[in-house]
Design an enzyme around this catalytic site. Sequence first.
Site, mmCIF file in Angstrom:
data_model
loop_
_atom_site.group_PDB
_atom_site.id
_atom_site.type_symbol
_atom_site.label_atom_id
_atom_site.label_comp_id
_atom_site.label_asym_id
_atom_site.label_seq_id
_atom_site.Cartn_x
_atom_site.Cartn_y
_atom_site.Cartn_z
ATOM 1 N NE ARG B 298 -9.004 -1.980 -7.593
ATOM 2 C CZ ARG B 298 -9.268 -3.278 -7.478
ATOM 3 N NH1 ARG B 298 -8.307 -4.134 -7.190
ATOM 4 N NH2 ARG B 298 -10.493 -3.727 -7.635
ATOM 5 C CE1 TYR B 442 -13.278 7.164 -7.085
ATOM 6 C CE2 TYR B 442 -15.010 7.931 -8.526
ATOM 7 C CZ TYR B 442 -13.845 8.164 -7.860
ATOM 8 O OH TYR B 442 -13.253 9.380 -7.962
ATOM 9 C CD GLU B 443 -12.276 3.157 -10.733
ATOM 10 O OE1 GLU B 443 -12.405 2.008 -11.176
ATOM 11 O OE2 GLU B 443 -12.681 4.154 -11.324
ATOM 12 N N GLY B 444 -13.467 -0.546 -6.913
ATOM 13 C CA GLY B 444 -13.341 -1.595 -5.897
ATOM 14 C C GLY B 444 -13.506 -0.985 -4.516
ATOM 15 C CD GLN B 449 -9.049 -1.602 -3.606
ATOM 16 O OE1 GLN B 449 -7.887 -1.928 -3.827
ATOM 17 N NE2 GLN B 449 -9.958 -1.464 -4.557
#
Lengths: 598, 598
Positions: B298, B442-444, B449
Amino acid sequence: MPVYNPPLRDMQFVMHEVLNVSAEFQSMPQHAEVDAETINAVLEEAGKFASQVIFPLNISGDTEGCTLDKTTHEVKTPTGFKAAYKTYVEGGWAALSCDPAYGGQGLPLVVNQCLYEMMNSANQAWTMYPGLTHGAYAALHTYGTDAQKDTYLPKMTSGEWTGTMCLTEPHCGTDLGLMRTKAEPLADGTYKITGNKIFISAGEHDMADNIIHLVLARLPDAPPGIKGVSLFIVPKFHVKADGSLGERNGIYCGGLEHKMGIHGNATAQIVIDGAIGTMVGQPNKGMQAMFVMMNAARLGVGNQSLGLTEVAYQNALAYAKDRIQMRSLTGPKAKDKPADPIIVHPDVRRMLLTAKAYAEGGRALAIYSSVLLEKAHNHPDEKVRKDSDEMLSLLTPITKAFLTDNGYNAATMCQQVFGGHGYIKEWGMEQFVRDARINMIYEGTNTIQSLDLLGRKVLGNNGATLKKFGKLVGALVMEEGVNEKMAEFINPLAVLGEQITKFTTEIGFKGLQNADEVGAAAVDYLRVAGHLVFGYFWARMAQVALREIAAGNTDPFYVAKLQTARFYFAKLFPETATLMRTARAGSKVLMDTDAALA
Amino acid sequence: MPVYNPPLRDMQFVMHEVLNVSAEFQSMPQHAEVDAETINAVLEEAGKFASQVIFPLNISGDTEGCTLDKTTHEVKTPTGFKAAYKTYVEGGWAALSCDPAYGGQGLPLVVNQCLYEMMNSANQAWTMYPGLTHGAYAALHTYGTDAQKDTYLPKMTSGEWTGTMCLTEPHCGTDLGLMRTKAEPLADGTYKITGNKIFISAGEHDMADNIIHLVLARLPDAPPGIKGVSLFIVPKFHVKADGSLGERNGIYCGGLEHKMGIHGNATAQIVIDGAIGTMVGQPNKGMQAMFVMMNAARLGVGNQSLGLTEVAYQNALAYAKDRIQMRSLTGPKAKDKPADPIIVHPDVRRMLLTAKAYAEGGRALAIYSSVLLEKAHNHPDEKVRKDSDEMLSLLTPITKAFLTDNGYNAATMCQQVFGGHGYIKEWGMEQFVRDARINMIYEGTNTIQSLDLLGRKVLGNNGATLKKFGKLVGALVMEEGVNEKMAEFINPLAVLGEQITKFTTEIGFKGLQNADEVGAAAVDYLRVAGHLVFGYFWARMAQVALREIAAGNTDPFYVAKLQTARFYFAKLFPETATLMRTARAGSKVLMDTDAALA
């Protein structure tokens, strides 16, 4: 695969329930007989054309793109584009709102507006081929000689020939005064034209028999700058006296641009190598006719983003109902499933409703504008023609910039609803974003639109036109100000209506001292004005919905409209608070930055 | 062709003049000797690698993309990528901040942070190949057995092997609890793993000898949901006892995604067909190790957008100085030319300064975060480790979402500065936008977030961590509150510092009644928190600049910094006014919309 359902019900709502267009048409002899049923029937068929013929070509057209044969200078459009265009022409869609004197069907422009919204939803790249023709048609219809009109308009009306706007050159986009393309007068009254144009949408293709280029160029004795620019018709193939096609003219495609999006449309570098053309309008007055094309194109570009907003929304909504992932924050909703559909999440709804509110607000503005354009051309009363034209001139930069900024943001949000799948081509969402991106740039960047709005259309006449729009707002406030159910819509609108007057005066005064104050405030100003306009239409739409519900109408359409109106006023309209603050920050924080921008 | 100049001066300013990182390092034995000169020297070379080796491959890599041989399941990366990676490994860049116990150079993480910012500016798609390795390295370093560490970390440190994160499956992205990939224990203590993963960045390629996949999967007796997920090492090639490569493991690329951007990176569908792996950490505790990877990723994604913001800015600035078009609103500036460079226009400056303020604010946050990460791992004082980890956990979702939203907007604005040319591939600007787009997903996703920030990191501990950040803000306000020259920076920051406390409490109370209130406010809240953080760093940067100027330093860098700080507070920070208003609109306008979203 993406889906698209023509939003016929919402178009009908705006046309017949909010704006009552048929009543407007009754004052115009040529449209007096056009009733809601006729309009609806035509649009139902138009929706089928858009969704069934050109929508299936949208992704494949993007993937395949256009190819140029560098020997013949011919461009091959993506598979299916040519056949779809044939269907379009045979269906009479090109002629829908064209002048019956040249073979047109003479339907009101609002019908063409809605046809194009749907075609833009279905396939913006394809739609630009016929779309560019309308601007060229309008310029010729207004400024062409009878001979020019007789030669070109019938085939442009039928769609057998398409049109282009050849303005931009490598070194001049916004600043057309820098143009170098030359036109030398010949003894027979025609002109020999030489130069290089770039970014010519639909500039070359295999879909029509001839392409009618409208080319800006300079006469040998032309004064420098924008006052020395003239407009010429330069057909791809010469047209013989009998109307049949003659020799190839010296205008051809020298290259195609590799672009972020609208891959299915040929964005051509056009080489003009001693091509023969005829002048449209007066020498050195090319900008007049150009602006007829350009204003049509600006409304058209706003309409492109309206179309993309709608189709992006429809697909994101379908996905949000279908995709299961995580549970609702307030506990499981789809207890029979391993997770809830993502539409249970507040922020997913925020993204969806943003797109919906922008699409429906934009549709109201676009349809309203098409009625203004109709009245500006066809109303028997000169004052109505003049007033309509003036109001439309105010709304044109707002339509272009506000709808296209909103469209890009909405398409981006709808893509976001898909998570990682939104980034993958097969789902179609990323294409909507890439296609939407150009709309903020071409036909005058959105910064240029904001300067046109604030500098010319608002301050240029001391806010007189804006005040006329303000009167519409004021009348609605007077009408509904004591209706408690309308308070959530009317109150913020009334406040903004008052604020914008003061705000405008303030910038006007600052601008007198320093013109950069206008440039520094313009983009923020345009968005504030956009919300005034959207707020007005959303309040009117809510008004109709409330009346229907009060009258016992149980169609959930009206409840939906109210919910979206509430969302708009609660979540999007408040942007104006920040915009007025940042606009008031003035020009110094922007211009006193030479060290920062060294 | 695009340009890129490593922003070494600004990195030095943040590290040495604002944050005084060397003083921080003195309290950590392993870094006590690391001085500013060493850091600067390494980063100068790092900048050369980024700008000279991988930046020239950015556009070509995007155009060429990756290709999969469907017979061998091998992926060919774009021309030049493999050779550049060899240069990277040989230059020791992979090992920069890795543990000396496994062959790393043991430099502070801030050096790696700046290396990666520059590599992301130069070529995000390429940088993801080595970048993914760092998360896998961190997970193994924290949770691996000694045998696992000895087997894998030395080659991952050198860069000879790369790593991946295999999390997502077709039906589960955000909701990893739905995962289906299975791991059966074998008699020898290894596991046989079977399943399908998608969206695996750098999932297959020809740049390294082996690829170490970290795979989430379920044991046969695992409890349902997220509490039944375990983490496994699944190497592409088995590793023999002597460390040499053995047989091909049953994990391969089944397909590559066609994406909007990052074409140079292979986004792989990974088929796991009875592959043999070993477990990392405890059974059913895979999420712990996964979060070590994920938190690193992140911060890394925020850093990707920081890099893109910087490079987009640099190119837009160069274009704005070079492109002549129209005259300044206040009269001609470049009188010897036919038009003025477009940088004379206030709105062009607004777009440029937006990108600059986001890049420099983001850089301060990213460098600050890398120092927190360093302290969380390496500080001798346990309380400092714990406090640093806590503060970093607050700043991680802000870094991921705020920097990536800003980066997309900034890249879009910088593209807009180019007008039509911004839409053409050759100029490189549209690629920055397409590449930046994935970082919000991506990555959440950025919505995830925001829920992590507001729900877990803020409300989850009754605002305790946020209050700690508030204390930093409060201390700065106390220190500079009576300094007139700092008023334009300190006053808005102080106001927001007070507002956000009340705002947080308000949402907390509403959330107790209805959890959707948290979901409805979260995205707006994250941006408000982002501005609190950016405002804090911009005020600190302005403070240093003012001190230097007061001390007689004539380096225009400090004037530039002040001008950008002023712009930030005048034009970007006021967004918080609207955000707090729309957040307060609550969940009803979002959730009571079933008719609208039918």
